[in-house]
Structures are given as C-alpha cells and as structure tokens.
Design a protein around this motif. Structure first.
Motif, PDB file in Angstrom:
ATOM      1  N   GLY A   1       4.828 -49.793  -6.313  1.00  0.00           N
ATOM      2  CA  GLY A   1       4.010 -48.741  -6.879  1.00  0.00           C
ATOM      3  C   GLY A   1       4.653 -48.137  -8.112  1.00  0.00           C
ATOM      4  N   VAL A   2       3.878 -47.321  -8.776  1.00  0.00           N
ATOM      5  CA  VAL A   2       4.335 -46.638  -9.984  1.00  0.00           C
ATOM      6  C   VAL A   2       5.058 -45.361  -9.578  1.00  0.00           C
ATOM      7  CG1 VAL A   2       3.582 -45.561 -12.138  1.00  0.00           C
ATOM      8  CG2 VAL A   2       2.391 -47.574 -11.283  1.00  0.00           C
ATOM      9  N   THR A   3       6.183 -45.106 -10.193  1.00  0.00           N
ATOM     10  CA  THR A   3       6.939 -43.876  -9.933  1.00  0.00           C
ATOM     11  C   THR A   3       6.370 -42.754 -10.800  1.00  0.00           C
ATOM     12  OG1 THR A   3       8.896 -45.209  -9.572  1.00  0.00           O
ATOM     13  CG2 THR A   3       9.251 -42.869  -9.966  1.00  0.00           C
ATOM     14  N   PRO A   4       6.181 -41.550 -10.224  1.00  0.00           N
ATOM     15  CA  PRO A   4       5.717 -40.428 -11.058  1.00  0.00           C
ATOM     16  C   PRO A   4       6.719 -40.159 -12.187  1.00  0.00           C
ATOM     17  CG  PRO A   4       5.556 -39.861  -8.731  1.00  0.00           C
ATOM     18  CD  PRO A   4       6.311 -41.163  -8.817  1.00  0.00           C
ATOM     19  N   PRO A   5       6.249 -39.671 -13.311  1.00  0.00           N
ATOM     20  CA  PRO A   5       7.157 -39.404 -14.438  1.00  0.00           C
ATOM     21  C   PRO A   5       8.070 -38.209 -14.144  1.00  0.00           C
ATOM     22  CG  PRO A   5       4.929 -38.686 -14.963  1.00  0.00           C
ATOM     23  CD  PRO A   5       4.858 -39.356 -13.625  1.00  0.00           C
ATOM     24  N   SER A   6       9.109 -38.076 -14.948  1.00  0.00           N
ATOM     25  CA  SER A   6       9.981 -36.897 -14.850  1.00  0.00           C
ATOM     26  C   SER A   6       9.258 -35.706 -15.480  1.00  0.00           C
ATOM     27  CB  SER A   6      11.305 -37.163 -15.559  1.00  0.00           C
ATOM     28  OG  SER A   6      11.070 -37.500 -16.911  1.00  0.00           O
ATOM     29  N   ALA A   7       9.729 -34.518 -15.153  1.00  0.00           N
ATOM     30  CA  ALA A   7       9.107 -33.293 -15.677  1.00  0.00           C
ATOM     31  C   ALA A   7       9.306 -33.196 -17.186  1.00  0.00           C
ATOM     32  CB  ALA A   7       9.703 -32.077 -14.998  1.00  0.00           C
ATOM     33  N   PRO A   8       8.306 -32.708 -17.895  1.00  0.00           N
ATOM     34  CA  PRO A   8       8.488 -32.451 -19.327  1.00  0.00           C
ATOM     35  C   PRO A   8       9.615 -31.426 -19.518  1.00  0.00           C
ATOM     36  CG  PRO A   8       6.173 -32.274 -18.714  1.00  0.00           C
ATOM     37  CD  PRO A   8       6.958 -32.357 -17.440  1.00  0.00           C
ATOM     38  N   ALA A   9      10.331 -31.541 -20.616  1.00  0.00           N
ATOM     39  CA  ALA A   9      11.437 -30.624 -20.893  1.00  0.00           C
ATOM     40  C   ALA A   9      11.167 -29.844 -22.170  1.00  0.00           C
ATOM     41  CB  ALA A   9      12.734 -31.416 -21.026  1.00  0.00           C
ATOM     42  N   ASN A  10      11.946 -28.798 -22.346  1.00  0.00           N
ATOM     43  CA  ASN A  10      11.934 -28.015 -23.593  1.00  0.00           C
ATOM     44  C   ASN A  10      10.563 -27.465 -23.954  1.00  0.00           C
ATOM     45  OD1 ASN A  10      14.720 -28.719 -24.015  1.00  0.00           O
ATOM     46  ND2 ASN A  10      13.998 -30.724 -24.687  1.00  0.00           N
ATOM     47  N   VAL A  11       9.826 -26.986 -22.950  1.00  0.00           N
ATOM     48  CA  VAL A  11       8.530 -26.357 -23.258  1.00  0.00           C
ATOM     49  C   VAL A  11       8.787 -25.119 -24.102  1.00  0.00           C
ATOM     50  CG1 VAL A  11       6.554 -25.129 -22.285  1.00  0.00           C
ATOM     51  CG2 VAL A  11       7.338 -27.261 -21.241  1.00  0.00           C
ATOM     52  N   LEU A  12       8.070 -25.035 -25.201  1.00  0.00           N
ATOM     53  CA  LEU A  12       8.223 -23.931 -26.132  1.00  0.00           C
ATOM     54  C   LEU A  12       6.844 -23.380 -26.469  1.00  0.00           C
ATOM     55  CD1 LEU A  12      10.291 -22.390 -27.870  1.00  0.00           C
ATOM     56  CD2 LEU A  12       9.897 -24.073 -29.656  1.00  0.00           C
ATOM     57  N   ALA A  13       6.662 -22.091 -26.234  1.00  0.00           N
ATOM     58  CA  ALA A  13       5.408 -21.413 -26.583  1.00  0.00           C
ATOM     59  C   ALA A  13       5.684 -20.547 -27.806  1.00  0.00           C
ATOM     60  CB  ALA A  13       4.937 -20.551 -25.411  1.00  0.00           C
ATOM     61  N   ASP A  14       4.888 -20.718 -28.849  1.00  0.00           N
ATOM     62  CA  ASP A  14       5.063 -19.968 -30.091  1.00  0.00           C
ATOM     63  C   ASP A  14       3.749 -19.321 -30.491  1.00  0.00           C
ATOM     64  OD1 ASP A  14       7.593 -19.815 -31.225  1.00  0.00           O
ATOM     65  OD2 ASP A  14       7.527 -21.918 -31.837  1.00  0.00           O
ATOM     66  N   THR A  15       3.812 -18.044 -30.817  1.00  0.00           N
ATOM     67  CA  THR A  15       2.616 -17.342 -31.262  1.00  0.00           C
ATOM     68  C   THR A  15       2.251 -17.806 -32.660  1.00  0.00           C
ATOM     69  OG1 THR A  15       3.311 -15.438 -29.982  1.00  0.00           O
ATOM     70  CG2 THR A  15       1.591 -15.071 -31.621  1.00  0.00           C
ATOM     71  N   PHE A  16       1.027 -18.295 -32.793  1.00  0.00           N
ATOM     72  CA  PHE A  16       0.523 -18.646 -34.118  1.00  0.00           C
ATOM     73  C   PHE A  16      -0.165 -17.429 -34.721  1.00  0.00           C
ATOM     74  CE2 PHE A  16      -2.804 -20.158 -36.969  1.00  0.00           C
ATOM     75  CZ  PHE A  16      -2.043 -20.900 -37.858  1.00  0.00           C
ATOM     76  N   SER A  17      -0.914 -16.724 -33.887  1.00  0.00           N
ATOM     77  CA  SER A  17      -1.622 -15.520 -34.339  1.00  0.00           C
ATOM     78  C   SER A  17      -2.008 -14.740 -33.097  1.00  0.00           C
ATOM     79  CB  SER A  17      -2.878 -15.894 -35.124  1.00  0.00           C
ATOM     80  OG  SER A  17      -3.825 -16.473 -34.242  1.00  0.00           O
ATOM     81  N   GLY A  18      -2.710 -13.635 -33.292  1.00  0.00           N
ATOM     82  CA  GLY A  18      -3.180 -12.848 -32.163  1.00  0.00           C
ATOM     83  C   GLY A  18      -4.241 -13.569 -31.354  1.00  0.00           C
ATOM     84  N   THR A  19      -4.683 -14.749 -31.838  1.00  0.00           N
ATOM     85  CA  THR A  19      -5.733 -15.484 -31.121  1.00  0.00           C
ATOM     86  C   THR A  19      -5.312 -16.897 -30.729  1.00  0.00           C
ATOM     87  OG1 THR A  19      -6.680 -16.218 -33.215  1.00  0.00           O
ATOM     88  CG2 THR A  19      -7.598 -14.207 -32.260  1.00  0.00           C
ATOM     89  N   ARG A  20      -4.039 -17.261 -30.981  1.00  0.00           N
ATOM     90  CA  ARG A  20      -3.625 -18.631 -30.661  1.00  0.00           C
ATOM     91  C   ARG A  20      -2.130 -18.694 -30.369  1.00  0.00           C
ATOM     92  NH1 ARG A  20      -4.019 -22.975 -35.282  1.00  0.00           N
ATOM     93  NH2 ARG A  20      -1.928 -23.743 -34.913  1.00  0.00           N
ATOM     94  N   ILE A  21      -1.780 -19.417 -29.307  1.00  0.00           N
ATOM     95  CA  ILE A  21      -0.387 -19.703 -28.974  1.00  0.00           C
ATOM     96  C   ILE A  21      -0.236 -21.222 -28.926  1.00  0.00           C
ATOM     97  CG2 ILE A  21       1.401 -19.537 -27.190  1.00  0.00           C
ATOM     98  CD1 ILE A  21       0.251 -16.747 -26.522  1.00  0.00           C
TER      99      ILE A  21
END
Length: 192
Positions: A1-21
């Motif tokens: 079978g296929v092995t599940p992938p590893s967890a994503p790393a280095n998640v970064l949330a950045d504010t683009f504006s008051g209406t978008r991240i």
C-alpha cells in the motif's frame, strides 16, 4: 500500500491586507493534495477552508479585519492523511501609514491604537483576557515608552501561549528612549 505523506512543515501565515491572509508551507514528499484548516483560537475547533489544495500556498480571503486566526495544514495521498503541520497565526489588519518611513512618518496615536487592536485579537485567539491599556483614549496624548512596552509584554504573552518564543526587541528597556519607527515595525511584523 501507499504510505501517507509526512506532515507539511514551516507553515507561515502572513497578512496581505485586512481582507486576506496568505499561507505557505514546505511540500510533503508524496502528497497529492493539502487540506488547510483555520480556527479562531488555539483551543477552538478547526474548520476546513479548502481540502483540495495542490500547491504549497493558499490565500484565505474570508477573514475579518482586526481578528486573529490560527492555521494548520495536512498532506493527503492515496495512503491517507499526514499528521498536522505546525500552527501559525496572523491578524487581519490594515495599518495606517504602512510602511512607516524614517524621518517622514510621524508616530501617531492611531499607530498605537491599531497595534492594541491587533494585540487584543492575538490575546483573544490565545485565550488570554483583554489587557487594560494605560491611556485608553490616546486622543491628544503623546505616545510614550510605556505604551510600546505594554504592547510588547502583552504580545509576548500571546506568542508564548502559541508556543512561539518571541525574538528580542530593539532598545530593552525602553525607559527614557524616544519611540522610533523600528519599535512599531517590530510589533507590526509579529502580529501579521
């Protein structure tokens, strides 16, 4: 079978504006797609924003101004879903006079008021109580070192609650130091 992938790393949330991240993360080898989730506080329920993201970026356009959000991502393939990534947070806020310009932008009460709103949103997201700011109404009040120090202390409490070690600030302590653009920029960077 296929092995599940590893967890994503280095998640970064950045504010683009008051209406978008904008979110970005490091690819998980073997992932077919990613699931992006958001919560409004660190112990709250995460809501799926998109369960079929095929790149390592995502823009959240369903944010409200002066709210803070926590994000996490997981990778999926035929073998299943990975563990969740690290969390990251951002506040949806648009700052007045952005960017601040040395020798040109005068430090104003609105700059402190907006940072207070962002820090209060971060504290709420971290399940901390609102802070009672000195000089609640800054109209006609000169911006003081105390105002910036309170922002630093209260933001650092929220960052610690998120499990994030705050980086050092310039000019510690602020006693007798004139408030500079750099002091406000450092706070703005930490809340976006």
């Amino acid at each position: 079978g296929v092995t599940p992938p590893s967890a994503p790393a280095n998640v970064l949330a950045d504010t683009f504006s008051g209406t978008r991240i904008d979110l970005s993360w490091t690819a998980s080898p073997g992932a077919d797609r990613y699931e992006v989730e958001r919560a409004t506080n660190i112990t709250g329920t995460y809501t799926p924003l998109n369960t079929n993201v095929t790149t390592t970026t995502y823009s959240d356009t369903t944010v409200s101004s002066v709210n803070a959000y926590v994000y996490r991502v997981r990778a999926v393939n035929a073998g299943g879903a990975s563990l969740y990534s690290n969390i990251d947070f951002a506040t949806a806020i648009t700052f007045t006079d952005d960017p601040l310009v040395v020798g040109s932008t005068e430090i104003k009460a609105v700059h402190i008021t907006q940072l207070r709103q962002a820090v209060d949103a971060m504290r709420a997201c971290a399940n901390l109580t609102p802070f009672s700011w000195t000089d609640t109404n800054l109209s006609g009040v000169e911006v003081k070192a105390l105002h910036v120090q309170q922002l630093r202390d209260n933001l650092d409490q929220a960052l610690n609650a998120f499990g994030i070690t705050p980086s050092a600030y310039t000019d510690l302590p602020l006693n007798g130091i004139e408030i500079k653009k750099l002091h406000l920029d450092q706070l703005r960077q930490r809340v976006r």
